[in-house]
Design a protein around this motif. Sequence first.
Motif, PDB file in Angstrom:
ATOM      1  N   GLU A  95       3.378   6.719   3.199  1.00  0.00           N
ATOM      2  CA  GLU A  95       2.818   7.569   4.256  1.00  0.00           C
ATOM      3  C   GLU A  95       1.342   7.823   4.014  1.00  0.00           C
ATOM      4  O   GLU A  95       0.517   7.800   4.934  1.00  0.00           O
ATOM      5  CB  GLU A  95       3.584   8.896   4.293  1.00  0.00           C
ATOM      6  CG  GLU A  95       3.122   9.865   5.379  1.00  0.00           C
ATOM      7  CD  GLU A  95       3.358   9.308   6.768  1.00  0.00           C
ATOM      8  OE1 GLU A  95       4.249   8.459   6.924  1.00  0.00           O
ATOM      9  OE2 GLU A  95       2.637   9.730   7.701  1.00  0.00           O
ATOM     10  N   LYS A  96       0.987   8.042   2.731  1.00  0.00           N
ATOM     11  CA  LYS A  96      -0.407   8.276   2.388  1.00  0.00           C
ATOM     12  C   LYS A  96      -1.256   7.048   2.691  1.00  0.00           C
ATOM     13  O   LYS A  96      -2.334   7.152   3.269  1.00  0.00           O
ATOM     14  CB  LYS A  96      -0.516   8.623   0.896  1.00  0.00           C
ATOM     15  CG  LYS A  96      -1.954   8.883   0.435  1.00  0.00           C
ATOM     16  CD  LYS A  96      -1.999   9.175  -1.050  1.00  0.00           C
ATOM     17  CE  LYS A  96      -1.693   7.921  -1.856  1.00  0.00           C
ATOM     18  NZ  LYS A  96      -1.844   8.126  -3.313  1.00  0.00           N
ATOM     19  N   TYR A  97      -0.740   5.846   2.312  1.00  0.00           N
ATOM     20  CA  TYR A  97      -1.470   4.614   2.584  1.00  0.00           C
ATOM     21  C   TYR A  97      -1.595   4.371   4.077  1.00  0.00           C
ATOM     22  O   TYR A  97      -2.636   3.922   4.567  1.00  0.00           O
ATOM     23  CB  TYR A  97      -0.773   3.426   1.916  1.00  0.00           C
ATOM     24  CG  TYR A  97      -1.217   3.185   0.500  1.00  0.00           C
ATOM     25  CD1 TYR A  97      -0.325   3.300  -0.566  1.00  0.00           C
ATOM     26  CD2 TYR A  97      -2.553   2.847   0.204  1.00  0.00           C
ATOM     27  CE1 TYR A  97      -0.720   3.085  -1.866  1.00  0.00           C
ATOM     28  CE2 TYR A  97      -2.948   2.639  -1.106  1.00  0.00           C
ATOM     29  CZ  TYR A  97      -2.023   2.760  -2.132  1.00  0.00           C
ATOM     30  OH  TYR A  97      -2.440   2.530  -3.411  1.00  0.00           O
ATOM     31  N   ASN A  98      -0.530   4.660   4.821  1.00  0.00           N
ATOM     32  CA  ASN A  98      -0.587   4.432   6.274  1.00  0.00           C
ATOM     33  C   ASN A  98      -1.700   5.261   6.899  1.00  0.00           C
ATOM     34  O   ASN A  98      -2.462   4.787   7.742  1.00  0.00           O
ATOM     35  CB  ASN A  98       0.762   4.785   6.915  1.00  0.00           C
ATOM     36  CG  ASN A  98       1.791   3.694   6.696  1.00  0.00           C
ATOM     37  OD1 ASN A  98       1.418   2.535   6.449  1.00  0.00           O
ATOM     38  ND2 ASN A  98       3.058   4.021   6.770  1.00  0.00           N
ATOM     39  N   LYS A  99      -1.791   6.550   6.482  1.00  0.00           N
ATOM     40  CA  LYS A  99      -2.855   7.402   7.014  1.00  0.00           C
ATOM     41  C   LYS A  99      -4.224   6.875   6.599  1.00  0.00           C
ATOM     42  O   LYS A  99      -5.164   6.860   7.371  1.00  0.00           O
ATOM     43  CB  LYS A  99      -2.665   8.827   6.505  1.00  0.00           C
ATOM     44  CG  LYS A  99      -1.436   9.519   7.093  1.00  0.00           C
ATOM     45  CD  LYS A  99      -1.292  10.940   6.534  1.00  0.00           C
ATOM     46  CE  LYS A  99      -0.060  11.615   7.116  1.00  0.00           C
ATOM     47  NZ  LYS A  99       0.119  12.987   6.567  1.00  0.00           N
ATOM     48  N   LYS A 100      -4.309   6.433   5.342  1.00  0.00           N
ATOM     49  CA  LYS A 100      -5.578   5.894   4.840  1.00  0.00           C
ATOM     50  C   LYS A 100      -5.974   4.639   5.583  1.00  0.00           C
ATOM     51  O   LYS A 100      -7.111   4.451   5.974  1.00  0.00           O
ATOM     52  CB  LYS A 100      -5.453   5.602   3.347  1.00  0.00           C
ATOM     53  CG  LYS A 100      -6.725   5.052   2.722  1.00  0.00           C
ATOM     54  CD  LYS A 100      -6.516   4.822   1.231  1.00  0.00           C
ATOM     55  CE  LYS A 100      -7.779   4.244   0.600  1.00  0.00           C
ATOM     56  NZ  LYS A 100      -7.569   3.980  -0.854  1.00  0.00           N
ATOM     57  N   PHE A 101      -4.981   3.745   5.815  1.00  0.00           N
ATOM     58  CA  PHE A 101      -5.260   2.479   6.483  1.00  0.00           C
ATOM     59  C   PHE A 101      -5.631   2.698   7.947  1.00  0.00           C
ATOM     60  O   PHE A 101      -6.451   1.982   8.518  1.00  0.00           O
ATOM     61  CB  PHE A 101      -4.047   1.557   6.388  1.00  0.00           C
ATOM     62  CG  PHE A 101      -3.725   1.147   4.988  1.00  0.00           C
ATOM     63  CD1 PHE A 101      -2.429   0.820   4.604  1.00  0.00           C
ATOM     64  CD2 PHE A 101      -4.722   1.087   4.024  1.00  0.00           C
ATOM     65  CE1 PHE A 101      -2.149   0.445   3.316  1.00  0.00           C
ATOM     66  CE2 PHE A 101      -4.451   0.720   2.733  1.00  0.00           C
ATOM     67  CZ  PHE A 101      -3.151   0.412   2.386  1.00  0.00           C
ATOM     68  N   ILE A 136      11.739   8.804  -2.961  1.00  0.00           N
ATOM     69  CA  ILE A 136      10.988   9.822  -2.213  1.00  0.00           C
ATOM     70  C   ILE A 136       9.491   9.671  -2.468  1.00  0.00           C
ATOM     71  O   ILE A 136       8.670   9.710  -1.551  1.00  0.00           O
ATOM     72  CB  ILE A 136      11.464  11.232  -2.614  1.00  0.00           C
ATOM     73  CG1 ILE A 136      12.903  11.469  -2.119  1.00  0.00           C
ATOM     74  CG2 ILE A 136      10.531  12.298  -2.030  1.00  0.00           C
ATOM     75  CD1 ILE A 136      13.519  12.758  -2.616  1.00  0.00           C
ATOM     76  N   LYS A 137       9.129   9.466  -3.739  1.00  0.00           N
ATOM     77  CA  LYS A 137       7.720   9.289  -4.082  1.00  0.00           C
ATOM     78  C   LYS A 137       7.149   8.038  -3.439  1.00  0.00           C
ATOM     79  O   LYS A 137       6.013   8.019  -2.981  1.00  0.00           O
ATOM     80  CB  LYS A 137       7.550   9.225  -5.599  1.00  0.00           C
ATOM     81  CG  LYS A 137       7.815  10.556  -6.289  1.00  0.00           C
ATOM     82  CD  LYS A 137       7.615  10.436  -7.799  1.00  0.00           C
ATOM     83  CE  LYS A 137       7.891  11.752  -8.496  1.00  0.00           C
ATOM     84  NZ  LYS A 137       7.716  11.654  -9.961  1.00  0.00           N
ATOM     85  N   ALA A 138       7.955   6.970  -3.406  1.00  0.00           N
ATOM     86  CA  ALA A 138       7.496   5.723  -2.782  1.00  0.00           C
ATOM     87  C   ALA A 138       7.241   5.932  -1.302  1.00  0.00           C
ATOM     88  O   ALA A 138       6.250   5.456  -0.746  1.00  0.00           O
ATOM     89  CB  ALA A 138       8.530   4.619  -2.993  1.00  0.00           C
TER      90      ALA A 138
END
Length: 204
Positions: free
Chosen positions: A191-197, A184-186
């Motif tokens: 998701e966080k990286y996708n938004k950042k990218f 779940i954390k992964a």
Amino acid sequence: MANVRIWSEEIDEELINFMDEGKKQGMQISFLAEQFSSKYPIYDKEQVRTHYYQILKTQKFKNKDYGFKPWTIEEDEYLMNYISQNEKDKNKVDLFEELATRLDRNPQAIASHYYQLNKRKDEIEETDNLMEQIGKINLSKAEQILNILKEVQQYDDKDKEIAKLQNTIKQLEIEKKDLADKLIKANQTIEKYNKKFQNLDLDN
């Protein structure tokens, strides 16, 4: 190395046009920087190349030929394959410059996107590994239970062996839950990286 000189707007314009024309003919940035330095000896090759990248970031030149355009799947594949096939013989700076001509993109934007793709790949691989571990836990659990049941038949003290079996099952459930939490954390990290990218891609 030549002394640092002030760059004028006229020379900046000339440098951009010179680089654009050279790249259209398939020439590398490093070669073009050397040629421009020959015309203006007060600037050495590295000063020309560094200044070229700097002025590309300014608002005046940012949208000239390098306005934002989304990366396609085909470009992503071409970028990763090109680096993979050539990184043993050349450094990445030169490869990004070569790709700038092939993809018609800013070398710095290409470098940024390349490292973003690598991060995404690592996150996906980590998630896949966690999924595989969870799958193995289920199989391992079944095998251990079967083995313990066989052992129970060999002893008169069945209550003791049953308690051992229950403790083993409980421990396996804890391990499974722990791996599920990591998954779940992964996924949240991805998701966080996708938004950042996505935000970084908009800047490129």
